[in-house]
Design an enzyme around this catalytic site. Sequence first.
Site, PDB file in Angstrom:
ATOM      1  CE1 TYR A  31      -2.940   3.257   1.155  1.00 44.57           C
ATOM      2  CE2 TYR A  31      -1.432   3.049   3.103  1.00 44.57           C
ATOM      3  CZ  TYR A  31      -2.374   3.915   2.622  1.00 44.57           C
ATOM      4  OH  TYR A  31      -2.791   4.894   2.818  1.00 44.57           O
ATOM      5  N   PRO A  84       1.150  14.636   3.167  1.00 45.80           N
ATOM      6  CG  PRO A  84      -0.827  15.181   2.435  1.00 45.80           C
ATOM      7  CD  PRO A  84       0.551  15.330   2.140  1.00 45.80           C
ATOM      8  CB  SER A 113      -3.365  11.981   5.873  1.00 44.47           C
ATOM      9  OG  SER A 113      -4.717  11.235   5.119  1.00 44.47           O
ATOM     10  CB  THR A 161      -6.085  16.107  -1.436  1.00 51.54           C
ATOM     11  OG1 THR A 161      -4.909  16.335  -0.772  1.00 51.54           O
ATOM     12  CG2 THR A 161      -5.960  14.993  -2.777  1.00 51.54           C
ATOM     13  CE  LYS A 260      -0.599  15.741  -1.381  1.00 51.01           C
ATOM     14  NZ  LYS A 260      -1.398  14.678  -1.838  1.00 51.01           N
ATOM     15  CG  HIS A 284      -2.606  11.355  -4.712  1.00 47.78           C
ATOM     16  ND1 HIS A 284      -3.602  12.214  -4.420  1.00 47.78           N
ATOM     17  CD2 HIS A 284      -2.548  10.407  -3.767  1.00 47.78           C
ATOM     18  CE1 HIS A 284      -4.120  11.695  -3.149  1.00 47.78           C
ATOM     19  NE2 HIS A 284      -3.329  10.440  -2.847  1.00 47.78           N
ATOM     20  CG  ASP A 314       3.459  15.677  -3.678  1.00 47.25           C
ATOM     21  OD1 ASP A 314       3.230  15.298  -4.897  1.00 47.25           O
ATOM     22  OD2 ASP A 314       2.548  15.751  -2.760  1.00 47.25           O
ATOM     23  N   GLY A 337       6.724  12.147   0.332  1.00 47.39           N
ATOM     24  CA  GLY A 337       5.785  11.104   0.952  1.00 47.39           C
ATOM     25  C   GLY A 337       6.588   9.700   1.372  1.00 47.39           C
TER      26      GLY A 337
HETATM   27  C1  LIG Z   1       0.807   5.614   1.734  1.00 46.16           C
HETATM   28  C2  LIG Z   1       0.367   6.899   1.094  1.00 46.16           C
HETATM   29  C3  LIG Z   1      -0.551   7.509   1.578  1.00 46.16           C
HETATM   30  C4  LIG Z   1      -1.041   8.531   0.783  1.00 46.16           C
HETATM   31  N1  LIG Z   1      -2.136   9.084   1.485  1.00 46.16           N
HETATM   32  C5  LIG Z   1      -2.546  10.364   0.929  1.00 46.16           C
HETATM   33  C6  LIG Z   1      -3.746  11.125   1.678  1.00 46.16           C
HETATM   34  O1  LIG Z   1      -4.194  10.749   2.664  1.00 46.16           O
HETATM   35  N2  LIG Z   1      -3.819  12.555   1.301  1.00 46.16           N
HETATM   36  C7  LIG Z   1      -3.126  12.915   0.256  1.00 46.16           C
HETATM   37  O2  LIG Z   1      -3.490  14.104  -0.268  1.00 46.16           O
HETATM   38  N3  LIG Z   1      -2.019  12.398  -0.413  1.00 46.16           N
HETATM   39  C8  LIG Z   1      -2.071  11.188  -0.022  1.00 46.16           C
HETATM   40  N4  LIG Z   1      -0.857  10.519  -0.665  1.00 46.16           N
HETATM   41  C9  LIG Z   1       0.095  11.147  -1.480  1.00 46.16           C
HETATM   42  C10 LIG Z   1       1.120  12.061  -1.021  1.00 46.16           C
HETATM   43  O3  LIG Z   1       0.576  13.108  -0.254  1.00 46.16           O
HETATM   44  C11 LIG Z   1       2.110  12.693  -2.084  1.00 46.16           C
HETATM   45  O4  LIG Z   1       1.391  13.234  -2.903  1.00 46.16           O
HETATM   46  C12 LIG Z   1       3.015  11.414  -2.558  1.00 46.16           C
HETATM   47  O5  LIG Z   1       3.212  10.395  -1.776  1.00 46.16           O
HETATM   48  C13 LIG Z   1       4.128  12.187  -3.260  1.00 46.16           C
HETATM   49  O6  LIG Z   1       5.129  11.229  -3.841  1.00 46.16           O
HETATM   50  P1  LIG Z   1       6.440  10.235  -3.102  1.00 46.16           P
HETATM   51  O7  LIG Z   1       5.806   9.351  -2.033  1.00 46.16           O
HETATM   52  O8  LIG Z   1       7.172  10.023  -4.142  1.00 46.16           O
HETATM   53  O9  LIG Z   1       7.173  11.320  -2.408  1.00 46.16           O
HETATM   54  C14 LIG Z   1      -0.205   9.103   0.030  1.00 46.16           C
HETATM   55  C15 LIG Z   1       1.030   8.688  -0.322  1.00 46.16           C
HETATM   56  C16 LIG Z   1       1.029   7.592  -0.011  1.00 46.16           C
HETATM   57  C17 LIG Z   1       2.613   6.873  -0.572  1.00 46.16           C
END
Ligand SMILES: Cc1cc2nc3c(=O)[nH]c(=O)nc-3n(C[C@H](O)[C@H](O)[C@H](O)COP(=O)(O)O)c2cc1C
Length: 399
Positions: A31, A84, A113, A161, A260, A284, A314, A337
């Site tokens: 996940y 988040p 988040s 988001t 976002k 994302h 990001d 993230g």
């Molecule tokens: C496990 C996981 C859960 C995530 N949950 C959310 C969330 O709840 N809300 C949100 O806006 N983005 C969520 N994201 C996206 C991250 O905020 C972010 O956009 C992304 O992880 C950035 O990429 P990176 O993992 O390559 O740094 C999630 C990402 C991951 C990996």
Amino acid sequence: MSPERLALQILCLNDFEAAARARLPRPIFGYVQGAVEDNLSFRMNADAFRQYAFITRTLTDVSGRDTRRHLLGKTYASPFGICPMGLLGLSCFEGDLNMVGAARDADVPCIISGASMIPMEEIARHAPHTWFQAYVKGNPESYRPMLARIDAAGFRTLVITVDIPVSANRENNVRTGFTTPLRPGLRLCMDVATRPRWLFGTLLRTLAKRGMPYFENSFAQRGAPIFSRTASRDFGERDTLAWSHLADMRERWKGRLVLKGVLAPDDVDAARRLGMDGVILSNHGGRQLDGAVSPLHMLRDCLGRAGAMPLMLDGGVRRGSDVLKAVALGARCVFIGRPFNFALATAGRAGVAHAIDLLKREIDRDLAMLGANDLDQLACRASLCHLGRAPEPVPPMLA
Ligand SMILES: Cc1cc2nc3c(=O)[nH]c(=O)nc-3n(C[C@H](O)[C@H](O)[C@H](O)COP(=O)(O)O)c2cc1C
């Protein structure tokens, strides 16, 4: 992992992934690590940074260098923060509190988040400068009480988001058996049985100390349980969300409001005209629309429409040099993230603190080698050259 082993074995952000894989049950690791469909955007995010190379300057006396960054009313220690991420409590016991606590202590921004597992009121008390991220329905009767709850909890920066109108096609989750809520059954039991550290240190400890975890902050009231055979999460009406709702939110939310999940210059322009305080360019982390462009590639075009509104991004940021490339192209701040999630799974709050420290040191070292004394110098001179296409990834020198 002990502090000694952390220091010896985890030398950069990417090192956390293997350590987390050894600790998390397969569906939970999948996940966090996974993206969507063919992982095109996920790979593009990382490749985008390789398409730029630095033009260094020399003999500039960089002994007084300063990596601090002023952003949305506060000065942070470095120009990066933590994205988040939902379900941090599955990566470690009280994951939400440990993540925001480590960021608070290191003075970097952290966004909690809306899919978090500790009530937002407790999170805000623990780390008052934390930003809150919400997923909202296109329905004022749903988001207005939610905004009131976030405000009463004490959050002053709200991130909405906007890149999730429908759920993504995450085939990897189907393959590993990951669902929300998680469905207890033989398959999950077998996955958990191979990770006794996680079973005792995260799952049983959570159940013993805090009871059944829930999606505490998805709405004005508590959402679905994290483990259930029958319950389902409410993803309804996200597809009706429109600019008119954002205008309404802007009127009601007196704090700072950030979008976002934006990639298009026209959307940046619309956000600026509505009076948003900032935009995080994001696909994302490649977890929504596979093939969506990398935010780094859109940064220059979006800056032209942002005016004085800060742009952040990001996706794929893993090194201090990536942070500085984004800053040199005009980002006020970048968010990271997965590596922080893996750091949490590896060593809890100490893991996140170590990750932040590694990145801060890379940024300081790289800034010196770029011949710059502060971050603004990078953005206002030619610090980068574009290589045209991403070079092939170089295998590590030492395994
Ligand atoms: C496990 C996981 C859960 C995530 N949950 C959310 C969330 O709840 N809300 C949100 O806006 N983005 C969520 N994201 C996206 C991250 O905020 C972010 O956009 C992304 O992880 C950035 O990429 P990176 O993992 O390559 O740094 C999630 C990402 C991951 C990996």
